[in-house]
Enzyme design. Structure first.
Site, PDB file in Angstrom:
ATOM      1  N   ASP A 162       0.832  -1.202   0.000  1.00  0.00           N
ATOM      2  CA  ASP A 162       0.000   0.000   0.000  1.00  0.00           C
ATOM      3  C   ASP A 162       0.869   1.255   0.000  1.00  0.00           C
ATOM      4  OD1 ASP A 162       0.946  -0.428   2.629  1.00  0.00           O
ATOM      5  OD2 ASP A 162      -0.548   0.973   3.368  1.00  0.00           O
ATOM      6  N   GLU A 163       0.248   2.346  -0.332  1.00  0.00           N
ATOM      7  CA  GLU A 163       0.866   3.684  -0.239  1.00  0.00           C
ATOM      8  C   GLU A 163       2.270   3.743  -0.832  1.00  0.00           C
ATOM      9  OE1 GLU A 163      -1.525   5.376   3.629  1.00  0.00           O
ATOM     10  OE2 GLU A 163       0.202   4.124   4.018  1.00  0.00           O
TER      11      GLU A 163
END
Length: 535
Positions: free
Chosen positions: A340-341
């Site tokens: 993620d991110e």
């Protein structure tokens, strides 16, 4: 996205839950009268709600003559569950409760063939005894947690209490809706000791949660020893948010967490987040950086600024070594690779990275789990995508995840504005963050995993997980305050049939947990939405 908080309440034994009177209407708005001590808790006031309850007949009473019985052919695992139950009951009752293979009556744990599944059980209570039957030891363990809730909350105390210790008559038939019922603890933003993690495991087990996802690496700290890359732990693990001393688990520490979790029928799911959230690793080894220069250690709370160097061969040597060593320590099925991110990784590089890393997980015998951004690449066959978006997440992102689900990718649902336990309850909550919104108890419970994600087949949903990020959490009491009372509701969404879900009835059953948490010394948020008992 999905960052912030952690929770480690100590509950070495709770699944017991004073089951109050009968319906939501039995409580006034502000408080609920506690049942008289002599009245056994109704069978249908358990959290998570059982699949089937048939009350009837006179209750069973635990006395000084009670024995905990197992069959002569019972194996080690059954005897261990029986010893666990006796260990819970002895301090508060003051009774010896010896384990035996002889006689009749008492509390009996037995394995038998049936349609229980790997985690289901039947609990039958009558004047001559209580029998818990299952087809596997995990089912017996879950049945024991239900039995705790059928006894007065004082059974959880460590000193002799007056009793009486009665269990209402009737039969419970129970099994889980989903096989994956998880909680995540972030030990990277702030480090939590082996003892603190064990304490949280006990709390999870009380509510039949069976997966503990440990977030072992991030920008702020690397928390697991890796022999082939020793500076990851010694240097990368030397700090935490705010600049504290940090810490890491030795391999012996990690094995002890795995062992302890197994005694509570909790599977450990380790996460090494990549290619983003990797500053602790990049700071530890300059050669992992594209420019060959190590950045300083990071103690803030921003996200999305770090990335492994996707085009360097050493990156994949590093990932292979880490996965190999971590897989060897982990008997469970899963290894979480984050994903993620990764804002500092181009989409093309992200796809390249995931295409190379997922086969490494399979190489060492594990199944991939990744945050739902993994669906922007090509999830490996059998992979699980953990969805942490919001109710208001854009249609295109939701459809990307749903399309992967339709194509065979399993889903674990962790919507941040529903079950991120680090979100503040209200604007005045002293701990936590609010980037995903304010999440009171009703909001965390009042949704259906089977229909939550538009376009995703219900059959793709493998379960739910309640993450707890630790940007603002430093103590076990912090973990407890943010997890309770929301965690039991997530557990119920994962365990109980959809037909049993309903806030008005649930809040009554939840209120009955309060005295049990008090007995266990658990710090919790006394939400005004819940009719807590008084007196």
């Amino acid at each position: 996205m999905r960052r912030h908080h952690s929770t480690t309440p100590r509950l070495t034994r709770v699944l017991g839950s004073l089951l109050l009177v009968a319906a939501a209407g039995a409580f006034s708005v502000g408080a609920a009268p506690a049942p008289r001590a002599a009245e056994p808790a109704p069978l249908d006031r358990v959290v998570p709600a059982p699949a089937s309850v048939e009350p009837g007949g006179a209750p069973y009473r635990i006395t000084a003559a009670t024995r905990v019985r197992v069959d002569g052919a019972a194996g080690f695992s059954v005897r261990r569950v029986a010893a666990y139950l006796a260990g819970i009951l002895r301090p508060s009752t003051g009774y010896r409760l010896p384990l035996t293979e002889q006689g009749e009556g008492g509390i009996r744990l037995r394995l038998a063939k049936g349609s229980f599944g790997p985690e289901g059980y039947r609990l039958n209570s009558a004047p001559d005894g209580v029998t818990i039957t299952a087809s596997a030891p995990a089912g017996l363990f879950h049945g024991v947690q239900t039995l705790r809730q059928l006894l007065p909350a004082a059974v959880e105390r460590g000193t002799v209490q007056p009793g009486p210790w009665t269990v209402a008559g009737g039969t419970i038939e129970d099994h889980p809706r989903y096989a994956y019922r998880g909680a995540m603890l972030d030990v990277s933003r702030h480090f939590f000791t082996v003892g603190q993690v064990k304490r949280y495991i006990d709390q999870l087990a009380l509510y039949k949660i069976n997966e503990l996802h440990l977030h072992l690496s991030d920008d702020q700290g690397w928390r697991i020893a890796v022999d082939s890359w020793p500076r990851l732990a010694s240097y990368g693990g030397s700090t935490e948010v705010g600049g504290g001393a940090g810490g890491h688990y030795t391999k012996a520490d990690y094995r002890e967490i795995v062992r302890y979790a197994a005694t509570r029928y909790v599977e450990l799911v380790p996460e090494i987040d990549m290619p983003g959230h990797t500053n602790a690793a990049l700071a530890s080894y300059a050669r992992l950086n594209c420019d060959g220069t190590a950045p300083p250690l990071y103690t803030g709370t921003q996200v999305g600024f770090s990335s492994l160097c996707v085009n360097k061969p050493v990156t994949y040597d590093f990932v292979d070594d880490v996965i190999r060593e971590l897989a060897a320590l982990t008997p469970g099925r899963y290894l979480h690779i984050g994903g993620d991110e990764a804002h500092s990784t181009s989409h093309a590089d992200y796809v390249t990275f995931m295409d190379r890393v997922q086969p490494l997980v399979a190489k060492y015998g594990k199944t991939v789990i990744g945050w739902h951004q993994l669906t922007g690449a090509t999830p490996a066959k059998g992979a699980l995508a953990q969805y942490w978006g919001l109710d208001g997440t854009g249609a295109a992102e939701k459809e990307q995840v749903a399309a992967a689900a339709r194509n065979g990718t399993g889903l674990v649902l962790s919507p941040a504005d529903r079950v991120y336990l680090d979100m503040k309850y209200t604007k005045d909550t002293p701990l936590g963050l609010s980037w995903a919104g304010l999440v009171e108890v009703k909001r965390s419970y009042d949704w259906d995993p089977g229909t939550y994600l538009p376009g995703a087949p219900a059959s793709a949903v493998r379960g739910v997980e309640a993450p707890l990020w630790s940007e603002t959490l430093t103590r076990s009491s912090d973990i407890e305050y943010m997890a309770f009372p929301r965690l039991p509701g997530v557990a119920e969404l994962g365990w109980s049939p959809a037909a049993t879900h309903g806030w008005d009835a649930y809040k009554v059953r939840l209120a009955a947990q309060g005295p049990r948490w008090d007995a266990l010394g658990i710090t919790y948020y006394r939400s005004p939405q819940v009719p807590w008992p008084t007196g």
